[in-house]
Design a protein around this motif. Structure first.
Motif, PDB file in Angstrom:
ATOM      1  N   GLY A 139      21.792 145.859  10.081  1.00 18.06           N
ATOM      2  CA  GLY A 139      22.707 145.109   9.221  1.00 18.06           C
ATOM      3  C   GLY A 139      22.041 144.291   8.146  1.00 18.06           C
ATOM      4  N   SER A 140      20.746 144.441   7.953  1.00 14.49           N
ATOM      5  CA  SER A 140      20.119 143.642   6.894  1.00 14.49           C
ATOM      6  C   SER A 140      20.186 144.370   5.554  1.00 14.49           C
ATOM      7  CB  SER A 140      18.665 143.325   7.252  1.00 14.49           C
ATOM      8  OG  SER A 140      18.087 144.410   7.903  1.00 14.49           O
ATOM      9  N   SER A 141      20.185 143.573   4.485  1.00 11.33           N
ATOM     10  CA  SER A 141      20.196 144.136   3.140  1.00 11.33           C
ATOM     11  C   SER A 141      19.094 143.481   2.327  1.00 11.33           C
ATOM     12  CB  SER A 141      21.537 143.864   2.463  1.00 11.33           C
ATOM     13  OG  SER A 141      22.507 144.745   2.985  1.00 11.33           O
ATOM     14  N   PHE A 142      18.621 144.207   1.346  1.00 10.65           N
ATOM     15  CA  PHE A 142      17.552 143.690   0.488  1.00 10.65           C
ATOM     16  C   PHE A 142      18.010 143.756  -0.959  1.00 10.65           C
ATOM     17  CE2 PHE A 142      15.897 145.888   4.169  1.00 10.65           C
ATOM     18  CZ  PHE A 142      15.053 144.943   4.729  1.00 10.65           C
ATOM     19  N   VAL A 143      17.355 142.972  -1.802  1.00  9.53           N
ATOM     20  CA  VAL A 143      17.656 143.060  -3.227  1.00  9.53           C
ATOM     21  C   VAL A 143      16.356 143.246  -3.993  1.00  9.53           C
ATOM     22  CG1 VAL A 143      18.948 142.054  -5.138  1.00  9.53           C
ATOM     23  CG2 VAL A 143      19.403 141.282  -2.815  1.00  9.53           C
ATOM     24  N   ASP A 144      16.379 144.203  -4.918  1.00 14.58           N
ATOM     25  CA  ASP A 144      15.249 144.395  -5.828  1.00 14.58           C
ATOM     26  C   ASP A 144      15.677 143.826  -7.175  1.00 14.58           C
ATOM     27  OD1 ASP A 144      13.261 145.214  -7.488  1.00 14.58           O
ATOM     28  OD2 ASP A 144      13.531 147.372  -7.151  1.00 14.58           O
ATOM     29  N   TYR A 145      14.968 142.785  -7.636  1.00 13.23           N
ATOM     30  CA  TYR A 145      15.359 142.109  -8.881  1.00 13.23           C
ATOM     31  C   TYR A 145      14.658 142.655 -10.122  1.00 13.23           C
ATOM     32  CZ  TYR A 145      17.893 138.705  -6.075  1.00 13.23           C
ATOM     33  OH  TYR A 145      18.790 138.112  -5.221  1.00 13.23           O
ATOM     34  N   ASN A 146      13.936 143.755  -9.993  1.00 10.96           N
ATOM     35  CA  ASN A 146      13.245 144.291 -11.179  1.00 10.96           C
ATOM     36  C   ASN A 146      14.221 144.608 -12.308  1.00 10.96           C
ATOM     37  OD1 ASN A 146      10.799 144.128  -9.962  1.00 10.96           O
ATOM     38  ND2 ASN A 146      10.562 146.321  -9.573  1.00 10.96           N
ATOM     39  N   ARG A 147      15.406 145.107 -11.960  1.00 11.39           N
ATOM     40  CA  ARG A 147      16.368 145.512 -12.977  1.00 11.39           C
ATOM     41  C   ARG A 147      17.184 144.322 -13.507  1.00 11.39           C
ATOM     42  NH1 ARG A 147      20.366 150.110 -11.052  1.00 11.39           N
ATOM     43  NH2 ARG A 147      21.569 148.285 -10.426  1.00 11.39           N
ATOM     44  N   THR A 148      17.134 143.220 -12.783  1.00 12.06           N
ATOM     45  CA  THR A 148      17.891 142.034 -13.181  1.00 12.06           C
ATOM     46  C   THR A 148      17.429 141.542 -14.553  1.00 12.06           C
ATOM     47  OG1 THR A 148      18.021 141.411 -10.870  1.00 12.06           O
ATOM     48  CG2 THR A 148      18.521 139.696 -12.472  1.00 12.06           C
ATOM     49  N   GLY A 149      18.347 141.507 -15.494  1.00 15.34           N
ATOM     50  CA  GLY A 149      18.003 141.011 -16.829  1.00 15.34           C
ATOM     51  C   GLY A 149      17.525 142.079 -17.788  1.00 15.34           C
ATOM     52  N   VAL A 150      17.543 143.334 -17.372  1.00 12.11           N
ATOM     53  CA  VAL A 150      17.178 144.420 -18.293  1.00 12.11           C
ATOM     54  C   VAL A 150      18.323 144.593 -19.305  1.00 12.11           C
ATOM     55  CG1 VAL A 150      16.892 146.944 -18.411  1.00 12.11           C
ATOM     56  CG2 VAL A 150      15.624 145.623 -16.707  1.00 12.11           C
ATOM     57  N   PRO A 151      18.022 144.755 -20.593  1.00 14.83           N
ATOM     58  CA  PRO A 151      19.111 144.834 -21.575  1.00 14.83           C
ATOM     59  C   PRO A 151      19.943 146.100 -21.455  1.00 14.83           C
ATOM     60  CG  PRO A 151      16.996 145.129 -22.661  1.00 14.83           C
ATOM     61  CD  PRO A 151      16.703 144.773 -21.229  1.00 14.83           C
ATOM     62  N   LEU A 152      21.229 145.886 -21.503  1.00 16.88           N
ATOM     63  CA  LEU A 152      22.189 146.964 -21.326  1.00 16.88           C
ATOM     64  C   LEU A 152      23.177 146.895 -22.484  1.00 16.88           C
ATOM     65  CD1 LEU A 152      22.541 148.869 -18.884  1.00 16.88           C
ATOM     66  CD2 LEU A 152      24.188 147.254 -17.966  1.00 16.88           C
ATOM     67  N   LEU A 153      23.400 148.035 -23.100  1.00 17.42           N
ATOM     68  CA  LEU A 153      24.394 148.072 -24.169  1.00 17.42           C
ATOM     69  C   LEU A 153      25.614 148.801 -23.626  1.00 17.42           C
ATOM     70  CD1 LEU A 153      24.744 147.392 -27.215  1.00 17.42           C
ATOM     71  CD2 LEU A 153      24.163 149.774 -27.659  1.00 17.42           C
TER      72      LEU A 153
END
Ligand SMILES: [Zn+2]
Length: 477
Positions: A139-153
């Motif tokens: 039941g554990s979950s992880f988060v990868d923040y590498n994509r957080t803040g990548v510019p998206l149009l």
């Protein structure tokens, strides 16, 4: 769909190929180890301030211009409430009422028929990270923040599409354009391009739109089309039973070939947008926008039309050769040195693309330069080597980077065009095979192919096939 009309609008999300993220200097590159491309800004630590990525703004405006949009001289960023763990600030910086581009259109080539699709807006926002759910059952979950803040149009279309196939071609064209502009690799497997589709049905002739559903995270052209086809049918069945459509977000399960409900749609006001207080609004001068406009490349569809009119290519060839700007540039360089335009097209669509496709994905540099290909084709055109041998020479040029001339000389590959010499070889082959001669004379004209094959074997493929055929005709008549 008989008396029903399908109404489709797409929201396409494009990862912009900037070096760094939208508000910090972390790398925006895909494929790094989890949480190695993060800093206090993109992790949403208290007290940090965002700094806007200039390149991302430029890319957003370039896209707007190529999509025939108006570029407002004033725009701003807004905060959108977002309570999911993959965006640790608990809000997403996006654009609400003052996006970078509005009111445009895109002419889409749908199997030769051009359809104009309206573009409502294009706005810039930051992407969220990636939740990874442990499947071991703990039941554990992880988060990868590498994509957080990548510019998206995000490019939002008008609900102008009437068939799933139109959505397929529209999305393909968006991918082609962002690749032409060099603002995104458009790689769908890596999530650089994905799309949400809104779809509703209405009775033919009706003006008012029916209740729509949103299909989220479609990440291949085929999924876009299949999911929409399925969803149109599902809605049609419900409507014909007299039931109503629930406005909701649905996901596409490709394995089961069906859509399923994810959540009912929040209304826009749930996001409680308000102006981002940490970033000043943007103002542009008309001169700045005009300057960007001057640098725009020729669009794929315009280039395709020009390839047909200027180079006299069939529509199919023109489409293939303008699919990537790199192909089209290469083609035009070759034909500037070697004027048989259809021959260049055939070679590029055959040998050249086969070799290029075998290279590492995304390679945009051909080991055989346009001038070297033009030289090889000149040798074929002048009869120095025949087409079959030219293919082998080409493979070697591609693998080792040599010139055609060097390979032909060092291997003694010059074509045998000496009529007398060839006549001796053809006569020998004919004399040795009386049965095949008899077959030929009794009407089995394909027996001639056997003789050509034998002559090629004797000459290690170097005989001029045109002359061999002429001699054969004389000898066998
Ligand atoms: Zn960062």
């Amino acid at each position: 769909m008989s008396d029903w009309e399908i109404v489709i609008g797409l929201e396409v999300h494009v990862h912009l190929a900037t070096e760094s993220k939208l508000f910090c200097s972390c790398s925006a590159k895909f494929g790094r180890d989890a949480n190695t491309s993060v800093c206090p800004v993109c992790l949403g630590m208290p007290g940090v301030l965002p700094v806007m990525n200039r390149k991302a703004v430029e890319y957003a405006i370039l896209t707007g211009l190529i999509l025939n949009c108006e570029i407002p001289l004033y725009s701003k960023m807004d905060r959108k409430n977002y309570f999911y763990p993959d965006l640790p600030k608990n809000y997403q910086v996006s654009q609400y009422d003052k996006p970078f581009a509005i009111n445009g259109y895109l002419d889409v080539d749908i199997n030769g028929f051009i359809k104009r699709i309206g573009i409502t807006r294009a706005h810039l926002e930051e992407d969220a990270g990636k939740n990874i759910h442990d499947e071991s059952g703990k039941g554990s979950s992880f988060v990868d923040y590498n994509r957080t803040g990548v510019p998206l149009l995000e490019i939002v279309s008008e609900p102008d599409m009437r068939e799933p196939i139109e959505a397929f071609h529209y999305m393909k064209m968006i991918r082609q354009i962002v690749r032409y502009l060099g603002i995104s690799d458009g790689n769908m497997e890596e999530g650089s391009l994905r799309c949400d589709a809104n779809i509703s049905l209405r009775k033919k002739g009706e003006v008012e739109l029916g209740t729509k559903t949103e299909l989220k995270n479609l990440n291949s052209f085929r999924h876009v089309q299949k999911a929409l086809e399925h969803e149109a049918l599902r809605q049609k069945k419900l409507l014909e039973k007299g039931e109503s459509i629930v406005q909701e977000t649905r996901l596409w399960d490709d394995g089961k070939s069906k859509t399923f409900s994810m959540r009912t749609k929040e209304e826009a006001h749930d996001y409680r947008y308000f102006p981002e207080p940490d970033l000043v609004p943007f103002t542009f001068s008309k001169k700045e926008i005009d300057h960007l406009k001057e640098g725009l490349p020729e669009l794929p569809l315009m280039r395709k039309k020009r390839f047909i009119s200027e180079h006299g290519l069939p529509s199919y060839d023109a489409g293939v050769l303008t699919d990537e700007m790199f192909y089209a540039d290469y083609y035009e360089e070759v034909v500037s040195c070697f004027p048989n335009k259809k021959m260049v097209s055939n070679w590029m669509m055959g040998e050249w693309m086969r070799e290029m496709n075998a290279m590492e994905k995304g390679t945009q540099k051909s080991p055989v330069t346009p001038i070297k290909l033009a030289q090889l084709l000149t040798f074929v055109d002048k009869g120095v080597i025949n087409a079959k041998i030219a293919k082998d020479v080409f493979s070697e040029m591609f693998a080792k980077g040599f010139d055609a001339k060097e390979i032909i000389k060092s291997k003694g590959l010059e074509q045998i065009g000496d009529r007398e010499k060839l006549k001796q070889i053809v006569s020998k082959v004919v004399d040795e095979n009386p049965q095949t001669v008899a077959d030929y004379k009794s009407g089995k004209k394909q027996a001639a192919g056997f003789f050509v094959g034998q002559v090629m074997k004797e000459t290690k493929g170097k005989a001029n096939p045109k002359i061999v055929n002429e001699i054969l005709k004389e000898l066998l008549s």
